[in-house]
Design a protein around this motif. Structure first.
Motif, short mmCIF file in Angstrom:
data_model
loop_
_atom_site.label_atom_id
_atom_site.label_comp_id
_atom_site.label_asym_id
_atom_site.label_seq_id
_atom_site.Cartn_x
_atom_site.Cartn_y
_atom_site.Cartn_z
N LEU A 87 -78.00 40.54 -37.85
CA LEU A 87 -79.32 39.52 -38.16
C LEU A 87 -79.42 39.04 -39.57
O LEU A 87 -79.05 39.44 -40.34
CB LEU A 87 -80.13 40.56 -37.54
CG LEU A 87 -80.48 40.64 -36.17
CD1 LEU A 87 -81.92 41.84 -35.77
CD2 LEU A 87 -80.10 39.76 -34.76
N ARG A 91 -84.88 35.97 -42.79
CA ARG A 91 -85.31 35.98 -41.51
C ARG A 91 -86.26 37.03 -41.02
O ARG A 91 -87.59 37.32 -40.05
CB ARG A 91 -84.98 34.71 -40.37
CG ARG A 91 -84.33 33.49 -41.12
CD ARG A 91 -84.20 33.06 -40.13
NE ARG A 91 -82.46 32.84 -40.21
CZ ARG A 91 -81.60 32.38 -38.74
NH1 ARG A 91 -82.32 31.36 -37.76
NH2 ARG A 91 -80.64 32.33 -39.59
N CYS A 123 -81.69 34.21 -32.12
CA CYS A 123 -80.61 34.91 -32.63
C CYS A 123 -79.48 35.20 -31.80
O CYS A 123 -78.27 35.19 -33.04
CB CYS A 123 -80.52 36.26 -33.54
SG CYS A 123 -81.46 35.75 -34.82
#
Length: 327
Positions: A87, A91, A123
């Motif tokens: 990830l 963010r 995502c």
């Protein structure tokens, strides 16, 4: 003679949750409106807490602020450890800060759940796997919190009188409620085939995700290390506030009191535990040996640092993330 080529079917892209264009501007403003509502409802606690901070020792308060800030890092590490996909770190951290504000504006757990599900699907993580990662995160966090509490109670057996947190007259209603919940769940499992199929499908996805995470040492270390660090940092923040106000309770006993109080109110459907957490923390600190007035002052000051101070910036971050389509 030539044969016509049959075009290959492209693999289906993971489904993502989408927002209608008219809904997104409303969601950008909604967190600020909820902050105003929460501030009006809790204005007495806010005023009293700010008053308590005036007499506190600022070095210890700064330590409490730093510990609180690190809890968002620990949450981000745990979230990354709960999913195999890599990830975006910045963010992810911003999302945990915004999720903390959402968790105080909506019933406990609902705000953070919605924000993190939106982030994972944005995502590219499919909804089923996003839900499985969320379940794994919650399981790791609950296991770490209860495990730490049990470990500290073994190490410090006289730190807390647990009977003060759970009165004897409450045992009967709790058992009855638990029995009704189990009975309703069993009846739904037997009678509703579609529900049973959905639950079994989710469990298969969750077990597969858990196995995939634990085959990667880095992911497993992030999951369990972050899950342990999160409640420890929260307890350290409370201990620092206690020292700043001169609460005559040792830091270890304050940590036990914090863990016991948060476990006790985990199932209370109040926004961010507002009200219930303050009451449980005060009772826990009193049962740990603190005077009532001093314990109340510590709890109010602690909630100012952990709830009220980051609430408005967190709401602004949440609105920005919605506007930029990060969630």
């Amino acid at each position: 003679m030539t044969t016509a080529r049959i075009p290959r079917a492209r693999p289906a892209l993971p489904r993502r949750l989408s927002l209608r264009p008219a809904v997104r501007p409303v969601l950008c403003v909604l967190p600020l409106a909820l902050v105003l509502v929460v501030a009006v409802r809790g204005r007495s606690v806010l005023v009293e807490g700010i008053g308590q901070l005036r007499s506190a020792q600022w070095p210890w308060l700064l330590a409490a602020v730093c510990a609180t800030a690190l809890t968002w890092v620990a949450a981000a590490v745990t979230r990354q450890g709960a999913v195999v996909d890599r990830l975006p770190a910045r963010r992810l951290l911003a999302t945990q800060f915004a999720a903390g504000a959402a968790n105080h504006l909506l019933p406990t757990g609902l705000g953070a759940t919605a924000v993190n599900i939106r982030f994972l699907t944005a995502c590219g993580v499919p909804l089923a796997r996003s839900s499985a990662a969320l379940a794994l995160y919650l399981l790791a966090e609950a296991t770490a919190r209860v495990g730490l509490l049990l470990g500290l109670l073994i190490a410090f057996p006289g730190a807390l009188r647990l009977g003060g947190l759970l009165p004897q007259q409450a045992a009967g209603p709790l058992l009855v409620g638990a029995g009704l919940l189990v009975t309703a769940a069993a009846a739904a499992w037997v009678l509703v085939d579609r529900l049973r199929a959905a639950v079994l499908g989710f469990l298969r996805t969750a077990l597969g995700e858990a196995r995939a995470v634990h085959t990667r040492p880095a992911r497993a270390a992030a999951l369990w290390g972050g899950a342990l660090a999160f409640p420890l940092l929260q307890a350290a923040g409370l201990a620092a506030v206690g020292r700043s106000l001169g609460l005559p309770v040792s830091p270890a006993h304050m940590a036990v009191a914090y863990l016991a109080a948060t476990v006790a109110v985990a199932l209370v459907p109040a926004p961010g535990g507002l009200g219930s957490v303050e009451a449980a923390l005060t009772v826990a600190l009193v049962t740990a040996g603190g005077p009532v007035a001093a314990a109340t002052a510590v709890v109010l000051a602690y909630r100012i640092i952990t709830v009220w101070l980051p609430l408005l910036p967190g709401a602004l971050t949440l609105g920005a993330l919605v506007r930029w389509k990060v969630i």
